[in-house]
Design a protein around this motif. Structure first.
Motif, short mmCIF file in Angstrom:
data_model
loop_
_atom_site.label_atom_id
_atom_site.label_comp_id
_atom_site.label_asym_id
_atom_site.label_seq_id
_atom_site.Cartn_x
_atom_site.Cartn_y
_atom_site.Cartn_z
N PHE A 1 0.83 -1.21 0.00
CA PHE A 1 0.00 0.00 0.00
C PHE A 1 0.86 1.26 0.00
CE2 PHE A 1 -3.28 -2.97 1.74
CZ PHE A 1 -4.11 -2.90 0.63
N SER A 2 2.05 1.20 0.58
CA SER A 2 2.96 2.34 0.51
C SER A 2 3.39 2.59 -0.93
CB SER A 2 4.19 2.10 1.39
OG SER A 2 3.83 1.99 2.75
N SER B 1 1.76 1.64 -3.54
CA SER B 1 0.56 2.06 -4.27
C SER B 1 0.32 3.55 -4.13
CB SER B 1 -0.66 1.29 -3.77
OG SER B 1 -0.51 -0.10 -3.99
N LEU B 2 0.48 4.07 -2.93
CA LEU B 2 0.27 5.50 -2.69
C LEU B 2 1.32 6.33 -3.42
CD1 LEU B 2 -0.68 5.51 1.10
CD2 LEU B 2 -2.19 5.95 -0.84
N VAL B 3 2.56 5.85 -3.44
CA VAL B 3 3.62 6.56 -4.15
C VAL B 3 3.31 6.60 -5.64
CG1 VAL B 3 6.04 6.46 -4.83
CG2 VAL B 3 5.41 6.09 -2.44
N LEU C 1 0.39 6.32 -7.14
CA LEU C 1 -0.76 7.19 -7.38
C LEU C 1 -0.34 8.66 -7.29
CD1 LEU C 1 -3.79 7.06 -7.98
CD2 LEU C 1 -4.21 7.15 -5.53
N GLY C 2 0.49 8.99 -6.31
CA GLY C 2 0.93 10.36 -6.15
C GLY C 2 1.78 10.84 -7.32
N ALA D 1 -9.71 -2.16 -0.10
CA ALA D 1 -8.74 -1.07 -0.29
C ALA D 1 -7.93 -1.30 -1.57
CB ALA D 1 -7.81 -1.00 0.92
N LYS D 2 -7.57 -2.54 -1.83
CA LYS D 2 -6.80 -2.85 -3.03
C LYS D 2 -7.62 -2.56 -4.29
CE LYS D 2 -4.76 -6.03 -6.05
NZ LYS D 2 -5.25 -6.73 -7.23
N TRP E 1 -8.06 1.35 -4.70
CA TRP E 1 -6.87 2.02 -5.23
C TRP E 1 -6.68 1.69 -6.71
CZ3 TRP E 1 -2.76 -0.01 -7.82
CH2 TRP E 1 -1.76 0.91 -8.16
#
Length: 364
Positions: A12-13, A15-17, A19-20, A307-308, A311
């Motif tokens: 998830f870390s 994934s957030l990177v 997406l950002g 959540a997966k 995202w």
């Protein structure tokens, strides 16, 4: 359990990177040409009598001076009417040429061998390569060529499939998702990959590798060529833009799709380790998540899956918006289970002790 918690935290870390970076790093592409140099379009065709006309008609609609186009088509010993269909289409078009390829050049085999023959015939300094079942957009040449600078060796566009069935839509989502992940990395100016159905390679970069006849054979010939070009210190550009979005015909059934994916999996060895790590991280989700229910509460267990999917759907939606494609929410949810099945089945196909079958040929 600790290992699984760490895995999901890392997933998830990352994934957030991703997406950002996708939201913040939207690259602007050069769109105008000051001069219009001669270009060569290379098309390898094997048993494509039912698809090659849509490819050739799209090329006829290119927004580029006709006298600057050279279209070279290599009939790869087709056993159907491909050669006849092509010859009939080009009979009054002098800027087209079609040859039948029956001999191998050096190490080249299959599609790479046909392209090697066509590269020898090409008279320009820019080789545009596409497949016989691909429909390129009108601005394809101009936008791809506008990215070329002295240090650029390869420019890659974006491709997806088109078709009315849900099966076709799921394949389209899969292409957009995978190419979006690649684009996040290429926008950081890191080399990743090219696609042999939507690429431009300069003559300088191609000849620096010695051409396909001097490159060790790979069934994913485009990935191998890309690797050799990067080794020679050329830079590459990947374009995620509607103006270079090409449409491919979809796999007609699951068996054909699995053979396609097995061939692609052979190309993993040609992509950089950081991109391979991302795909391995995501492919491990279900093998780790499924037995996780024995160790955590149902709410936490199903929350991870939700959540997966959330995202993933958000990322795909953003990718689709950039190329003016639309996918419904229910298609994105169905895609999650489609991807789960396809991932497991692809691994099984990959480890089976049988040769890869592609274009009616078998490869070890």
């Amino acid at each position: 359990m600790m290992f699984k918690v760490i895995y999901f935290a890392v997933l998830f870390s990352v994934s957030l990177v991703i997406l950002g970076l996708w939201l913040l790093n939207r690259r602007r592409y050069r769109t105008q040409l000051l001069v219009f140099p001669k270009v060569s379009i290379l098309i390898a065709a094997r048993n494509e009598e039912h698809t090659i006309l849509r490819c050739l008609q799209a090329i006829e609609n290119l927004d580029y001076p006709r006298d600057k186009l050279e279209i070279l088509i290599g009939d790869d010993a087709s056993t159907d009417n491909t050669y006849r269909v092509v010859r009939q289409f080009i009979q009054d078009k002098p800027h087209y040429k079609c040859i039948t390829v029956t001999q191998n050049l050096g190490l080249a085999r299959g599609k790479g061998n046909v392209l090697a023959h066509l590269a020898h015939l090409a008279t320009s300094n820019y080789f545009f390569i596409t497949d016989a079942d691909i429909q390129v957009p009108p601005a394809w040449i101009q936008l791809m060529l506008a990215q070329v600078r002295p240090y650029i060796g390869i420019v890659t566009g974006i491709t997806t499939v088109t078709g009315p069935r849900l099966f076709d839509k799921l394949q389209s989502i899969d292409w957009v998702y995978a190419l979006g992940l690649f684009q996040v990395v290429t926008d950081l100016d890191l080399p990743v990959f090219t696609m042999g159905n939507n690429m431009l390679i300069t003559r300088e970069a191609y000849e620096a590798t010695g051409g396909y006849e001097n490159i060790p054979f790979s069934i994913t010939e485009d990935a191998k060529l890309y690797q050799e070009v990067v080794k020679r210190h050329f830079h590459t550009v990947n374009i995620f833009d509607r103006s270079v979005l090409a449409f491919s015909t979809p796999a007609q059934d699951m068996r054909q799709l699995l053979w396609q994916r097995r061939r692609w999996m052979e190309g993993i060895s040609h992509i950089p380790f950081y991109m391979a790590a991302v795909f391995i991280l995501y492919s491990c989700f279900y093998p780790i998540w499924i037995p996780f229910f024995q160790e955590v509460s149902p709410l936490f267990y199903w929350g991870i899956l939700v959540a997966k999917i959330a995202w993933q759907s958000a990322f795909i939606k953003l990718c689709a918006q950039r190329v003016n494609l639309k996918f419904t929410i229910w298609q994105l949810v169905v895609y999650e289970f489609f991807m789960m099945f396809l991932g497991i089945a692809s691994i099984i196909y990959y480890i089976l002790p049988v040769k890869i079958t592609w274009k009616q040929r078998k490869y070890a």
